[in-house]
Write an enzyme that holds these catalytic residues in place. Structure first.
Site, PDB file in Angstrom:
ATOM      1  CE  LYS A   1       6.569  -4.271   6.986  1.00 13.30           C
ATOM      2  NZ  LYS A   1       6.378  -6.332   7.074  1.00 13.30           N
TER       3      LYS A   1
ATOM      4  CE  LYS B   1       4.194  -2.433   0.318  1.00 12.32           C
ATOM      5  NZ  LYS B   1       3.867  -3.683   0.950  1.00 12.32           N
TER       6      LYS B   1
ATOM      7  CE  LYS C   1       0.647 -10.171   3.711  1.00 16.07           C
ATOM      8  NZ  LYS C   1       1.485 -10.186   3.531  1.00 16.07           N
TER       9      LYS C   1
HETATM   10  P1  ATP Z   1       3.208  -5.527   4.756  1.00 11.05           P
HETATM   11  O1  ATP Z   1       2.077  -4.769   4.119  1.00 11.05           O
HETATM   12  O2  ATP Z   1       2.814  -6.891   5.924  1.00 11.05           O
HETATM   13  O3  ATP Z   1       4.859  -5.335   4.897  1.00 11.05           O
HETATM   14  P2  ATP Z   1       3.059  -7.028   1.947  1.00 11.05           P
HETATM   15  O4  ATP Z   1       1.583  -6.640   1.900  1.00 11.05           O
HETATM   16  O5  ATP Z   1       4.120  -6.039   1.849  1.00 11.05           O
HETATM   17  O6  ATP Z   1       2.950  -6.911   3.397  1.00 11.05           O
HETATM   18  P3  ATP Z   1       4.474  -9.741   1.405  1.00 11.05           P
HETATM   19  O7  ATP Z   1       3.673 -10.869   1.778  1.00 11.05           O
HETATM   20  O8  ATP Z   1       5.559  -9.149   2.635  1.00 11.05           O
HETATM   21  O9  ATP Z   1       3.563  -8.254   1.684  1.00 11.05           O
HETATM   22  O10 ATP Z   1       4.559  -9.069   0.218  1.00 11.05           O
HETATM   23  C1  ATP Z   1       4.002 -10.862  -0.800  1.00 11.05           C
HETATM   24  C2  ATP Z   1       4.126 -10.301  -2.142  1.00 11.05           C
HETATM   25  O11 ATP Z   1       3.788  -8.763  -2.936  1.00 11.05           O
HETATM   26  C3  ATP Z   1       5.694  -9.522  -2.444  1.00 11.05           C
HETATM   27  O12 ATP Z   1       6.045 -10.281  -3.834  1.00 11.05           O
HETATM   28  C4  ATP Z   1       5.592  -8.230  -2.412  1.00 11.05           C
HETATM   29  O13 ATP Z   1       6.400  -7.224  -3.499  1.00 11.05           O
HETATM   30  C5  ATP Z   1       3.928  -7.994  -2.927  1.00 11.05           C
HETATM   31  N1  ATP Z   1       3.227  -6.789  -2.819  1.00 11.05           N
HETATM   32  C6  ATP Z   1       2.903  -6.266  -1.463  1.00 11.05           C
HETATM   33  N2  ATP Z   1       2.401  -5.179  -2.163  1.00 11.05           N
HETATM   34  C7  ATP Z   1       2.404  -5.086  -2.750  1.00 11.05           C
HETATM   35  C8  ATP Z   1       2.081  -4.132  -3.545  1.00 11.05           C
HETATM   36  N3  ATP Z   1       0.813  -2.991  -3.258  1.00 11.05           N
HETATM   37  N4  ATP Z   1       1.551  -4.029  -5.130  1.00 11.05           N
HETATM   38  C9  ATP Z   1       2.278  -4.336  -5.255  1.00 11.05           C
HETATM   39  N5  ATP Z   1       2.878  -6.266  -5.136  1.00 11.05           N
HETATM   40  C10 ATP Z   1       2.732  -6.165  -3.985  1.00 11.05           C
END
Ligand code: ATP
Ligand code: LTN
Length: 338
Positions: free
Chosen positions: A119, A201, A204
């Site tokens: 990030k 990955k 969002k």
């Molecule tokens: P950002 O992309 O803004 O960093 P993020 O989508 O990774 O956010 P978080 O809100 O930090 O999201 O994640 C919430 C939960 O969703 C965490 O347990 C994270 O491990 C899970 N998660 C996020 N993206 C994935 C993915 N692509 N596959 C599986 N689990 C995910």
């Protein structure tokens, strides 16, 4: 042996940041497992708004998303009667415990976190100090509730290890204060990949909307995004690291329908990708449609949501403050005069 009534359930804590609209990665990697685990554990599910502001948020979007995330928790099947659901900033102990734990965390360990490295590349000049300290706040979230198990996607494993290190460090410096939590990472779905770059990955906060499917995407958008998902020119539905795009779509289908990758391979043998992609899209649409309808209903009933997050904050506050007071006492702070 049960001495007094019911045996105490183990504790789960988890959270999602309202930093963007939720994707099926958040759902399949985290939320869907919370739903499965909720009956066996004493669960705290938090909308982690303090985490979301580690990168700049538009206030009105943050407000909208915070309630939307809470609604998605409920719509996905988390029972508000049985679980504690709350908004992180409503429980001040998270911020306070986070400061305390920051003083037991080394800058070196924070700057080694993969998510921080990724990030901080993206935001370069304007990397907030909060982005570096973010895993300490996450540790505070977890440790305040004497959490046994933390269901998350695999990207959070490193943060969980840091949480365990901090808890152990504090326990050793004073006396046992925190339970050492374990991660719960699902076998399938722990890392849903980006639909356009399937070696990354799904996230969002990606700038390309074709790279993710949002929980609230309408059916026609879901169908279009899956049709456009990157695959390869081999034309065989096979669960292999050499075909990351196909493998990812198979994972999505498998986690939603319960079919194994072998069953999926057999079903589409000799058929190319067209029907397979259509079926993946339909499976997602079918899974999300009832959730979306319920979310819309919930968002129209702000009083109901308010009652849930109010009751949640009340219970969370009680438990978290108890742990915070313990920490303060052990550190050597004078208790507030009564
Ligand atoms: P950002 O992309 O803004 O960093 P993020 O989508 O990774 O956010 P978080 O809100 O930090 O999201 O994640 C919430 C939960 O969703 C965490 O347990 C994270 O491990 C899970 N998660 C996020 N993206 C994935 C993915 N692509 N596959 C599986 N689990 C995910
Ligand atoms: N850092 C997590 C979100 C998060 C979390 C938590 C997850 C904040 N606090 C406590 C589990 C337990 C992320 O997914 N980025």
């Amino acid at each position: 042996m049960e001495v007094s009534g019911e045996q105490k359930k183990k504790v789960i804590f988890s959270g999602i940041q309202p930093s963007g609209d939720l994707t099926i990665g958040n759902y399949l990697g985290a939320l869907k497992n919370w739903v499965k685990l909720q009956n066996e554990y004493d669960c705290y599910f938090c909308v982690v708004d303090l985490h979301a502001i580690t990168v700049r948020q538009e206030p009105k979007d943050l407000r909208r998303r915070t309630l939307e995330v809470l609604s998605i928790y409920i719509a996905a099947g988390i029972d508000p009667e049985k679980n504690t659901m709350f908004i992180q900033s409503h429980v001040p102990a998270h911020s306070e415990a986070s400061w305390l734990l920051n003083c037991y965390t080394y800058v070196g360990e924070l700057s080694r976190m993969t998510q921080f490295k990724d990030k901080s590349k993206k935001y370069e000049e304007s990397v907030a100090a909060g982005l570096l300290n973010y895993p300490v706040l996450m540790a505070a979230d977890i440790l305040l509730y004497q959490t046994d198990l933390v269901p998350v996607g695999v990207d959070q494993k490193q943060h969980l290890e840091l949480t365990r290190d901090l808890a152990t460090r504090f326990n050793h410096a004073y006396s046992p204060t925190f339970v050492i939590p374990e991660p719960y990472i699902p076998k399938a779905g722990a890392k849903i990949m980006d639909l356009q770059e399937p070696t990354k990955k799904m996230s969002k906060s990606s700038d390309n909307p074709n790279s993710f499917i949002l929980m609230m995407d309408p059916p026609e958008v879901i169908r279009k995004k899956i049709a456009r998902a990157v695959t390869d020119s081999l034309g065989v539905v096979r669960y292999s690291d050499e075909q990351p795009g196909v493998k990812n779509l198979m994972t999505i289908l498998s986690v939603i329908t319960g079919m194994t990758p072998e069953e999926i391979e057999a079903k589409y043998e000799g058929q190319g990708y067209a029907q397979f992609k259509l079926d993946v899209a339909e499976a997602i649409v079918k899974e999300l449609e009832p959730i979306q309808a319920k979310v819309k209903e919930l968002l129209d009933d702000k009083t109901y949501l308010e009652n849930i997050y109010k009751a949640g904050a009340g219970k969370a506050n009680y438990v978290a403050t108890k742990t915070l007071r313990k920490m303060q006492k052990k550190i050597g702070f004078i208790p507030v005069a009564k």
